[in-house]
Design a protein around this motif. Structure first.
Motif, short mmCIF file in Angstrom:
data_model
loop_
_atom_site.label_atom_id
_atom_site.label_comp_id
_atom_site.label_asym_id
_atom_site.label_seq_id
_atom_site.Cartn_x
_atom_site.Cartn_y
_atom_site.Cartn_z
N TYR A 115 0.67 -1.66 0.23
CA TYR A 115 0.08 0.23 0.28
C TYR A 115 0.97 1.24 0.24
CZ TYR A 115 -3.11 3.55 1.49
OH TYR A 115 -3.89 4.56 1.65
N PHE A 154 1.91 1.79 -3.41
CA PHE A 154 1.66 1.58 -4.20
C PHE A 154 1.23 3.85 -4.10
CE2 PHE A 154 -3.00 2.83 -4.50
CZ PHE A 154 -3.50 3.40 -6.86
N MET A 155 1.17 4.54 -2.19
CA MET A 155 0.78 5.47 -2.63
C MET A 155 2.02 6.77 -2.49
SD MET A 155 -2.40 5.58 -1.53
CE MET A 155 -2.78 7.78 -1.31
N ARG A 171 1.62 10.59 -4.75
CA ARG A 171 -0.31 9.99 -4.66
C ARG A 171 -0.26 11.78 -3.83
NH1 ARG A 171 -2.72 6.64 -8.25
NH2 ARG A 171 -1.33 4.67 -8.67
N GLY A 188 -2.78 11.51 -1.89
CA GLY A 188 -2.86 11.23 0.19
C GLY A 188 -4.14 12.21 0.33
N ILE A 214 -11.96 9.99 -3.20
CA ILE A 214 -10.83 9.34 -3.20
C ILE A 214 -10.43 9.55 -4.72
CG2 ILE A 214 -11.70 6.77 -4.22
CD1 ILE A 214 -11.88 6.89 -1.72
N TYR A 215 -10.78 10.63 -6.35
CA TYR A 215 -9.99 11.03 -6.95
C TYR A 215 -8.60 11.79 -6.20
CZ TYR A 215 -8.59 13.70 -11.07
OH TYR A 215 -7.67 14.30 -12.03
N TYR A 247 -7.39 11.71 -3.58
CA TYR A 247 -6.37 10.81 -2.86
C TYR A 247 -6.27 10.54 -3.54
CZ TYR A 247 -5.32 7.37 1.23
OH TYR A 247 -4.82 6.73 1.51
N PHE A 248 -5.94 9.49 -4.57
CA PHE A 248 -5.53 8.98 -4.85
C PHE A 248 -4.81 9.49 -6.61
CE2 PHE A 248 -7.56 5.31 -3.58
CZ PHE A 248 -6.44 5.11 -2.76
N SER A 249 -4.64 10.76 -6.45
CA SER A 249 -4.56 11.76 -7.91
C SER A 249 -3.00 11.87 -7.97
CB SER A 249 -4.89 13.25 -7.58
OG SER A 249 -4.66 14.15 -8.71
N ARG A 250 -2.52 12.39 -8.59
CA ARG A 250 -0.64 12.42 -9.09
C ARG A 250 -0.43 13.65 -8.87
NH1 ARG A 250 1.94 7.54 -9.37
NH2 ARG A 250 1.01 5.60 -10.28
#
Ligand SMILES: [Zn+2]
Length: 136
Positions: free
Chosen positions: A8, A11-12, A15, A17, A56-57, A59-62
């Motif tokens: 995890y 994966f993050m 990103r 957060g 959520i978008y 949170y995982f956005s780059r």
């Protein structure tokens, strides 16, 4: 579990957060979750779904720049609201010790000791004197 956490955190990497806006969205989702469905119904359901998807978008956005811009705008808009909420909360917490009045000239919030009756108060920031009444 350790393996999952390792994957995890890998994966993050890179990103976005959590930030203040994310916490605001979560608070919104939790609070509106208590609203009775019969009254607020499908419209609120759709709004909550959109807020959740956007949170959520983000949170995982780059795209850090865009997310930080959103958060800055949020803080700018929500800052005064937060200040007022904090002030009102403080009034309730200190209800046995102080009474609160606003200066009619500069709107500064004044915290006064509880002394029943009519008083002349001097505002510490603009030195305007005004009459106020503390009833109880
Ligand atoms: Zn004043």
């Amino acid at each position: 579990m350790k393996e999952f956490l390792r994957k995890y955190s890998q994966f993050m990497i890179g990103r976005y957060g959590v930030d203040d806006l994310f916490y605001f969205f979560m608070a919104f989702l939790i609070i509106t979750g208590f609203f009775p469905f019969r009254i607020f119904g499908k419209v609120l359901f759709v709004i909550r779904l959109l807020v959740f998807a956007f949170a959520i978008y983000r949170y995982f956005s780059r795209n850090f720049t865009a997310r930080q811009k959103e958060n800055t705008l949020f803080l700018k808009l929500f800052g005064p609201v937060k200040k007022e909420l904090k002030y009102q909360f403080g009034r309730i917490v200190n209800i046995k010790k102080y009474r609160y009045r606003r200066c009619p000239k500069c709107h500064q919030q004044l915290r006064l000791p509880i002394k029943k009756g009519k008083h002349t108060v001097e505002c510490p920031s603009c030195h305007h004197e005004f009459e106020t009444h503390i009833y109880f």
